[in-house]
Each structure stands twice: as structure tokens, then as C-alpha cells.
Scaffold this active site. Structure first.
Site, mmCIF file in Angstrom:
data_model
loop_
_atom_site.group_PDB
_atom_site.id
_atom_site.type_symbol
_atom_site.label_atom_id
_atom_site.label_comp_id
_atom_site.label_asym_id
_atom_site.label_seq_id
_atom_site.Cartn_x
_atom_site.Cartn_y
_atom_site.Cartn_z
ATOM 1 N N GLU A 105 -25.112 31.780 -32.005
ATOM 2 C CA GLU A 105 -24.556 30.679 -31.954
ATOM 3 C C GLU A 105 -24.175 30.046 -33.137
ATOM 4 O OE1 GLU A 105 -26.090 26.735 -29.585
ATOM 5 O OE2 GLU A 105 -27.192 28.363 -29.897
ATOM 6 N N HIS A 106 -25.252 29.869 -34.017
ATOM 7 C CA HIS A 106 -25.183 29.316 -35.490
ATOM 8 C C HIS A 106 -25.359 30.223 -36.317
ATOM 9 C CE1 HIS A 106 -27.012 26.759 -32.966
ATOM 10 N NE2 HIS A 106 -26.323 25.592 -33.070
#
Length: 418
Positions: A316-317
Site C-alpha cells: 500500500e505504501h
């Protein structure tokens, strides 16, 4: 959290299904109850699940405005700055859409969705940032009716959440959460309007309800636990990295954190600092479980291997904190958002950087993107040919129709050639 080399990590890397399949019958029953009984079912579930009696599901515009007016000035300014940066970034994307037309004969035209529902989590924390990171995008797109649902609280909905709704010009706010709120937005009730699309993060019940109801309503994604992967070297500030890891871990005991480096000593030093800081960390119960079960230190042999590991995780990050981060920008392909350098921590992206923090999880970054203004627009292809263009391409079209034995297709072309 033993250190693994890249191959060891890749050999054992797997992600469990983001949703518990045993929830399916529960979700189905909740959705059916809301579909049949509407507001009555919502009030019952508010009492059953959130232990809150709600005589009125909708929060009035006067209450929303009062929340903004009475908010302390520092919080108000912080929310306003976040809103302005998000709005500016999304407007730049929308402007690019307007420049896509390449010819007068074939082009694309964009229209805003008519109505959107936004789920804002509640519970132990308040998430005005979720309102900003979703409703602002819908507003920029030109969505006519923006509806927020959020779980009821004994002391009322968070004033910060209501203030963010005021800033983003949300049309209606309802105090209802969980799978029942997703069903209400899908089917509509006496009070809550039916919407075209539902966005926003939530727990497993919310995620499963979105999955169950998809097709009857549009959704953004099926979100799993949050995650971050960092590539670091000996120039990284390890004390800062510790809190980059803790910041992700405090969301959820299932939150996943990965740190990749070509320097084994850097990983050993980081491991020591995490162990030293962990006993005194805020939200210890959550962070400690995440670190114990979902934290990985990965030693890569070179740049390419580090990037391969990152792309396999597809987090996600992703954060790059190295002496020369620039080469990673092209090489790291499959991430929700890419944070470059010491002064671009993931947390700044949670709140005020500009892009939405609603991002793909659970390796879905390999085929999908973070939320943007485009998710609140329909894209229509317009085909308006001149006679000259038609004459140039009609023979090919009618011949392909003939090859496919679709003779009425072929005749539709031939009749225009005569």
C-alpha cells in the site's frame, strides 16, 4: 523478527485472504434485514453492535456547521490546509482529463457520478482525514450528492469528523456503521438515499459487505490490513524509520511492515532500536502484536533484488530513504503510493501531502490504483465520424463482420455504403 535474505523471504512470502469467509452468512443476513426493514433495522443494529440508541439517524446541517464553528483554531487550520492541498492535487488530475481529446472524431468526455456514499470509520479513534481524502475528490469531480455514514457513538459523532464534512460540503451525514450502513447506501432506506458508488475504509464487516453488494453498487476496493515497505541504506535516520514502522503498526495488529536494505548491519541496528523503543511505545498492545507477527527485515544483495522484493510485496505504501532514491522511482512499479526521501514520510501522506490516502492493499497494487478524482467520474467515448473517414474504414469493418458471421452487423455498414 529474524532477518531474512531476499530469497528466503520470497520463498515464504504469502498473504492470507483479506476476508474471513465465515462472515459471509452474517453479512448476507444483515444486508437482507436492511433491504426489507430499512431504518428500523439500522436502529436495531446501532443498539446491538454499537450500543447506542439513535432516534434520528441523520445529523442536521446545523449540527455539522456548529461542529466546525466551535472547533479549536489549530485543528480547523490543519483540516483546511489538508483540504486545500488535496483539492489542488485532484483538480490538476481533472485538468489533465480535459486535455485528452486528440481528434474531433474520437474522444473521451467525463461526467461526475450523481451520488456517492463515503464510509468513515469510528470506534476508538476519530478519522476526519478519511472525510478529506474521499469527499474532497467527489467534490472536485462535481458529484451532486455526497453522503457520509459513520458509526454512532454514545457521545455523538466526532466533532472533527463533522467539521471535515462541513469543509468538504458533504450533503448528508448519517450515524450508522458496519455492514448495515453499506447495505443502506446500496438499497436506500426511508432516510438514507441509495447511491451509485461507495468508498472509504472499514473493518472486515464493511469490506465484506462491499464485496457482497458489488454489482448492485460501485465500490472503490476490498481493503485488507494496512502495510508499508521501506528501502533504506546507511544514510537513513534509523530513529525516524523506527517510528515509520510503529506508525503503520499502530493501525492494526495485522498491519504489515517490511524493511529492505542491501546493508545487513543497517538492518541489525534498526532491529536493536525497534526492540529498545517498543516497550514504551504508545498503543503498545496493538504495535507489539504487529511487530511480533507481521514485521520483516529483508537483506537484498543489490539494487535490482531490492526492487524485485518491493514489487513482489506490492505494498500500500512504499518508502525509499537512501542516498540516491531517484532510480527507484522508475524501477518500483507496483505500489499504492511511493514516498521518496527523509522529508516524505508515509504519515505526511495520510494527512496533507495531497494524493488520497485510500490506497490498494494486499498486493492489489499490482493491478489497481489509489483513489482519485477519476473514481468519481464516468468516462464516455464519443465517436463522431465524417463521411470521408467512414468511407476509409467501412470495408474493413464490414469484412470483419462477415468473418464473424454477424451479417446484420455487415449490413449496417453496407447500407451506408450504397
Amino acid at each position: 523478527m529474524p532477518m531474512l535474505n531476499a530469497q528466503q523471504f520470497l520463498n515464504q512470502f504469502s498473504l492470507e485472504a483479506p476476508l474471513d469467509e465465515s462472515l459471509y452468512p452474517i453479512i448476507r443476513d444483515i444486508c437482507q434485514e436492511v433491504k426489507v426493514h430499512g431504518d428500523k433495522a439500522l436502529k436495531m443494529y446501532n443498539l446491538t453492535f454499537d450500543h447506542t440508541k439513535t432516534d434520528h439517524l441523520e445529523i442536521s446541517h446545523e449540527q455539522i456547521k456548529a461542529a466546525f464553528d466551535t472547533l479549536d483554531e489549530k485543528t480547523k487550520q490543519a483540516l483546511q490546509q489538508s483540504y486545500e492541498r488535496i483539492k489542488a492535487y485532484q483538480e490538476s488530475i481533472k485538468q489533465m482529463n480535459q486535455q485528452l481529446e486528440e481528434s474531433v472524431e474520437c474522444y473521451e468526455i467525463y461526467h461526475p457520478l450523481e451520488s456517492v456514499g463515503i464510509y468513515v470509520p469510528g470506534g476508538k479513534a476519530s478519522y476526519p482525514s478519511t472525510v478529506l481524502m474521499t469527499a474532497t475528490l467527489a467534490q472536485v469531480a462535481g458529484v451532486e450528492n455526497i453522503v457520509v455514514v459513520t458509526p454512532p457513538q454514545p457521545n455523538g459523532v466526532s466533532q472533527e469528523v463533522l467539521a471535515a464534512c462541513y469543509i468538504t460540503q458533504v450533503n448528508q451525514v448519517f450515524q450508522v456503521g458496519g455492514a448495515q450502513s453499506i447495505a443502506a447506501l446500496t438499497y436506500g432506506t426511508e432516510t438514507i438515499p441509495k447511491v451509485d458508488k461507495i468508498v472509504g475504509p472499514g473493518n472486515q464487516f464493511v469490506a465484506y459487505a462491499k464485496k457482497y453488494l458489488f454489482g448492485q453498487v460501485g465500490i472503490d476496493q476490498i481493503a485488507g490490513p494496512t502495510e508499508i515497505a521501506l528501502i533504506i541504506d546507511d544514510t537513513a535516520d534509523l530513529d525516524a524509520i523506527v517510528y515509520d514502522v510503529f506508525a503503520q503498526a499502530e493501525h492494526d495488529e495485522l498491519a504489515r511492515t517490511y524493511v529492505i536494505s542491501e546493508d545487513a548491519q543497517v538492518l541489525k541496528d534498526l532491529e536493536s532500536r525497534i526492540a529498545k523503543a517498543l516497550p514504551n511505545v504508545d498503543r503498545y498492545d496493538i504495535v507489539s502484536k504487529s511487530i511480533a507477527n507481521q514485521h520483516y527485515l529483508i537483506h537484498a544483495s543489490n539494487f535490482d533484488e531490492a526492487c524485485h522484493v518491493m514489487n513482489t510485496i506490492a505494498p500500500e505504501h512504499a518508502s525509499i530513504q537512501t542516498v540516491n532514491p531517484q532510480p527507484y522511482i522508475e524501477k518500483v512499479k507496483y505500489v499504492g503510493a511511493l514516498f521518496i526521501g527523509h522529508y516524505s514520510p508515509e504519515v505526511i501522506g495520510d494527512y496533507v501531502a495531497g494524493p488520497s490516502h485510500v490506497l490498494p492493499t494486499n498486493r492489489t497494487a499490482r493491478f489497481t490504483n489509489g483513489l482519485s478524482v477519476n473514481d468519481f467520474l464516468t468516462r464516455n467515448t464519443v465517436i463522431h465520424l465524417s463521411k470521408d473517414t467512414f468511407d476509409q474504414i467501412a470495408d474493413s469493418a464490414q469484412h470483419i463482420a462477415h468473418v464473424e458471421a454477424l451479417y446484420n452487423h455487415q449490413q449496417s455498414i453496407l447500407i451506408r455504403q450504397s
